[in-house]
Design a protein around this motif. Structure first.
Motif, PDB file in Angstrom:
ATOM      1  N   PRO A   1     -39.116  41.631 -41.067  1.00  0.00           N
ATOM      2  CA  PRO A   1     -38.877  40.209 -40.764  1.00  0.00           C
ATOM      3  C   PRO A   1     -39.450  39.770 -39.427  1.00  0.00           C
ATOM      4  N   LEU A   2     -39.481  40.660 -38.425  1.00  0.00           N
ATOM      5  CA  LEU A   2     -40.085  40.313 -37.144  1.00  0.00           C
ATOM      6  C   LEU A   2     -41.561  39.973 -37.325  1.00  0.00           C
ATOM      7  N   VAL A   3     -42.276  40.839 -38.034  1.00  0.00           N
ATOM      8  CA  VAL A   3     -43.700  40.611 -38.267  1.00  0.00           C
ATOM      9  C   VAL A   3     -43.901  39.370 -39.118  1.00  0.00           C
ATOM     10  N   ARG A   4     -43.013  39.162 -40.081  1.00  0.00           N
ATOM     11  CA  ARG A   4     -43.141  38.010 -40.979  1.00  0.00           C
ATOM     12  C   ARG A   4     -42.993  36.698 -40.209  1.00  0.00           C
ATOM     13  N   ARG A   5     -41.967  36.588 -39.360  1.00  0.00           N
ATOM     14  CA  ARG A   5     -41.767  35.364 -38.579  1.00  0.00           C
ATOM     15  C   ARG A   5     -42.909  35.153 -37.587  1.00  0.00           C
ATOM     16  N   THR A   6     -43.339  36.211 -36.913  1.00  0.00           N
ATOM     17  CA  THR A   6     -44.398  36.077 -35.919  1.00  0.00           C
ATOM     18  C   THR A   6     -45.701  35.633 -36.556  1.00  0.00           C
ATOM     19  N   PHE A   7     -46.047  36.250 -37.680  1.00  0.00           N
ATOM     20  CA  PHE A   7     -47.278  35.863 -38.363  1.00  0.00           C
ATOM     21  C   PHE A   7     -47.174  34.438 -38.903  1.00  0.00           C
ATOM     22  N   ARG A   8     -45.990  34.049 -39.322  1.00  0.00           N
ATOM     23  CA  ARG A   8     -45.827  32.689 -39.846  1.00  0.00           C
ATOM     24  C   ARG A   8     -46.046  31.649 -38.757  1.00  0.00           C
ATOM     25  N   PHE A   9     -45.389  31.830 -37.610  1.00  0.00           N
ATOM     26  CA  PHE A   9     -45.501  30.853 -36.539  1.00  0.00           C
ATOM     27  C   PHE A   9     -46.905  30.840 -35.932  1.00  0.00           C
ATOM     28  N   LEU A  10     -47.485  32.016 -35.722  1.00  0.00           N
ATOM     29  CA  LEU A  10     -48.825  32.075 -35.153  1.00  0.00           C
ATOM     30  C   LEU A  10     -49.880  31.612 -36.160  1.00  0.00           C
ATOM     31  N   GLY A  11     -49.661  31.912 -37.447  1.00  0.00           N
ATOM     32  CA  GLY A  11     -50.608  31.450 -38.456  1.00  0.00           C
ATOM     33  C   GLY A  11     -50.643  29.940 -38.558  1.00  0.00           C
ATOM     34  N   VAL A  12     -49.471  29.314 -38.529  1.00  0.00           N
ATOM     35  CA  VAL A  12     -49.418  27.852 -38.565  1.00  0.00           C
ATOM     36  C   VAL A  12     -50.049  27.266 -37.303  1.00  0.00           C
ATOM     37  N   TYR A  13     -49.804  27.899 -36.162  1.00  0.00           N
ATOM     38  CA  TYR A  13     -50.393  27.404 -34.914  1.00  0.00           C
ATOM     39  C   TYR A  13     -51.921  27.507 -34.951  1.00  0.00           C
ATOM     40  N   THR A  14     -52.438  28.630 -35.432  1.00  0.00           N
ATOM     41  CA  THR A  14     -53.889  28.795 -35.518  1.00  0.00           C
ATOM     42  C   THR A  14     -54.503  27.796 -36.487  1.00  0.00           C
ATOM     43  N   PHE A  15     -53.835  27.600 -37.613  1.00  0.00           N
ATOM     44  CA  PHE A  15     -54.307  26.598 -38.569  1.00  0.00           C
ATOM     45  C   PHE A  15     -54.350  25.208 -37.928  1.00  0.00           C
ATOM     46  N   GLY A  16     -53.350  24.889 -37.122  1.00  0.00           N
ATOM     47  CA  GLY A  16     -53.331  23.602 -36.438  1.00  0.00           C
ATOM     48  C   GLY A  16     -54.458  23.462 -35.429  1.00  0.00           C
ATOM     49  N   LEU A  17     -54.791  24.543 -34.737  1.00  0.00           N
ATOM     50  CA  LEU A  17     -55.899  24.483 -33.781  1.00  0.00           C
ATOM     51  C   LEU A  17     -57.206  24.111 -34.478  1.00  0.00           C
ATOM     52  N   PHE A  18     -57.502  24.789 -35.579  1.00  0.00           N
ATOM     53  CA  PHE A  18     -58.738  24.489 -36.302  1.00  0.00           C
ATOM     54  C   PHE A  18     -58.680  23.097 -36.928  1.00  0.00           C
ATOM     55  N   THR A  19     -57.495  22.665 -37.342  1.00  0.00           N
ATOM     56  CA  THR A  19     -57.367  21.324 -37.901  1.00  0.00           C
ATOM     57  C   THR A  19     -57.637  20.261 -36.846  1.00  0.00           C
ATOM     58  N   VAL A  20     -57.100  20.456 -35.650  1.00  0.00           N
ATOM     59  CA  VAL A  20     -57.378  19.527 -34.553  1.00  0.00           C
ATOM     60  C   VAL A  20     -58.874  19.487 -34.256  1.00  0.00           C
ATOM     61  N   ASP A  21     -59.497  20.647 -34.245  1.00  0.00           N
ATOM     62  CA  ASP A  21     -60.933  20.706 -33.978  1.00  0.00           C
ATOM     63  C   ASP A  21     -61.718  19.946 -35.046  1.00  0.00           C
ATOM     64  N   ILE A  22     -61.313  20.070 -36.310  1.00  0.00           N
ATOM     65  CA  ILE A  22     -62.002  19.367 -37.397  1.00  0.00           C
ATOM     66  C   ILE A  22     -61.825  17.859 -37.251  1.00  0.00           C
ATOM     67  N   PHE A  23     -60.606  17.418 -36.984  1.00  0.00           N
ATOM     68  CA  PHE A  23     -60.354  15.984 -36.828  1.00  0.00           C
ATOM     69  C   PHE A  23     -61.173  15.413 -35.674  1.00  0.00           C
ATOM     70  N   VAL A  24     -61.203  16.128 -34.566  1.00  0.00           N
ATOM     71  CA  VAL A  24     -61.922  15.627 -33.392  1.00  0.00           C
ATOM     72  C   VAL A  24     -63.420  15.579 -33.664  1.00  0.00           C
ATOM     73  N   ASN A  25     -63.969  16.657 -34.227  1.00  0.00           N
ATOM     74  CA  ASN A  25     -65.403  16.683 -34.501  1.00  0.00           C
ATOM     75  C   ASN A  25     -65.803  15.628 -35.524  1.00  0.00           C
ATOM     76  N   ALA A  26     -64.950  15.411 -36.524  1.00  0.00           N
ATOM     77  CA  ALA A  26     -65.243  14.370 -37.508  1.00  0.00           C
ATOM     78  C   ALA A  26     -65.284  12.996 -36.861  1.00  0.00           C
ATOM     79  N   GLY A  27     -64.332  12.728 -35.959  1.00  0.00           N
ATOM     80  CA  GLY A  27     -64.342  11.449 -35.263  1.00  0.00           C
ATOM     81  C   GLY A  27     -65.562  11.288 -34.376  1.00  0.00           C
ATOM     82  N   GLN A  28     -65.972  12.355 -33.707  1.00  0.00           N
ATOM     83  CA  GLN A  28     -67.140  12.275 -32.834  1.00  0.00           C
ATOM     84  C   GLN A  28     -68.428  12.069 -33.619  1.00  0.00           C
ATOM     85  N   VAL A  29     -68.534  12.735 -34.766  1.00  0.00           N
ATOM     86  CA  VAL A  29     -69.739  12.594 -35.586  1.00  0.00           C
ATOM     87  C   VAL A  29     -69.830  11.197 -36.192  1.00  0.00           C
ATOM     88  N   VAL A  30     -68.713  10.665 -36.656  1.00  0.00           N
ATOM     89  CA  VAL A  30     -68.723   9.372 -37.332  1.00  0.00           C
ATOM     90  C   VAL A  30     -68.958   8.224 -36.350  1.00  0.00           C
TER      91      VAL A  30
END
Length: 332
Positions: free
Chosen positions: A112-141
């Motif tokens: 469960p320790l590994v499961r919670r840690t991977f869950r929180f860090l995985g969601v955080y990493t996904f959010g980082l790339f999502t922010v990068d996509i949103f920002v780059n899309a706005g800059q390109v458009v």
């Protein structure tokens, strides 16, 4: 077996989504797959004539430092906090080894320790790339110009016929400066540094506020959270002070970062709620001999009608027999 297969498929599906997000962010960031919109400008426009203070590496908050802090600090804090919380709860409960692991597929078990840690860090990493996509899309458009665009563009105002300041220049060949600097000066809205910094600060502040429940942290948690938010705010101010972004660029970056962080914290990780150790109650499948009287049952309308008719017939029979019974009892 029937429960492990959907969990395995779900894990594979999440990995595919993560891989697709990373690839899209890569194409936005390091390839010319998406062409930047070429926005024109007015001759001698003071909004784009600010001095150029050098490349991004010479900034007070260079990109390498910002990306290292955004990626490293939340990862380190979440890993350390989850380990400490797990050890505290682990030492306070006597559970066997089977209750300290969770089945995640038909081939492996996950603590469960590994499961919670991977869950929180995985969601955080996904959010980082999502922010990068949103920002780059706005800059390109949008292709919005930076405050120092005319400084790096170096247009020949005489050849462009800029005898009047209201003349609008729309063609790309008007610039004679370095093409890389010009392309970078066309990608400012929204501000990537502002978006990433506020996203990391808000996600980490939410994690600290929702997860840390130790005594004596009633004042420490808001101070630390507000300190993180202040650092993100100073990052945006630095972008404006160095003439690398407009106020509108920074505000738009803050809005994107706050929106994505809030959505992930509230709707995906549910305010970081989750058990570090599994419940001690045995599952329902392991109790085949449990009494059936404890199981609730929903009665159908047909059964209710039949039961009412039976009770009505019984009442009529009782009313018909009762006078004869009373008469015979009286004669006796």
């Amino acid at each position: 077996m029937f429960l492990s297969l959907p969990l395995t498929n779900m894990l594979y599906f999440q990995l595919v989504i993560m891989a697709g997000t990373v690839m899209l962010a890569y194409y936005f960031e390091y390839t010319d797959t998406f062409n930047v919109h070429v926005q024109g400008f007015f001759c001698y426009d003071n909004a784009y004539a600010k001095p150029y203070l050098g490349p991004e590496e010479s900034s007070a908050i260079p990109p390498a430092l910002l990306y290292a802090l955004v990626a490293g600090v939340p990862t380190l804090v979440i890993m350390i906090s989850e380990t400490v919380l797990f050890l505290i709860q682990y030492s306070s409960k006597e559970l066997d080894s089977q209750e300290k692991t969770m089945l995640t597929g038909d081939c492996c078990y996950l603590n469960p320790l590994v499961r919670r840690t991977f869950r929180f860090l995985g969601v955080y990493t996904f959010g980082l790339f999502t922010v990068d996509i949103f920002v780059n899309a706005g800059q390109v458009v949008t292709g919005n110009l930076s405050p120092h665009f005319l400084t790096v563009c170096k247009p020949n105002f005489t050849a462009l016929g800029c005898q009047h300041a209201l003349r609008y220049i729309s063609h790309q060949e008007a610039c004679t400066g370095n093409q890389e600097d010009i392309l970078r000066a066309r990608k400012t809205f929204p501000s990537k540094e502002a978006a990433l910094s506020i996203y990391a600060a808000l996600y980490l502040a939410s994690y600290i506020t929702c997860t840390v429940k130790a005594k004596g942290t009633r004042l420490a948690k808001p101070v630390l959270s507000l300190g993180l938010m202040c650092l993100a705010f100073l990052t945006g101010l630095n972008r404006v002070a160095e003439y690398r972004n407009h106020w509108s660029d920074v505000i738009a970056g803050f809005v994107i970062g706050v929106a994505i962080a809030t959505f992930l914290v509230v709707c995906v990780v549910h305010n970081f709620k989750g058990k570090l150790l599994l419940s001690e109650d045995p599952p329902q499948d392991n109790m085949p001999n449990a009494p059936m009287m404890n199981m609730s049952r929903v009665e159908s309308p047909l059964e209710k009608y039949i039961a009412s008719q039976i009770w009505a017939g019984a009442d009529r029979g009782y009313m018909a027999v009762e006078p004869h019974y009373q008469e015979s009892h009286h004669l006796r």
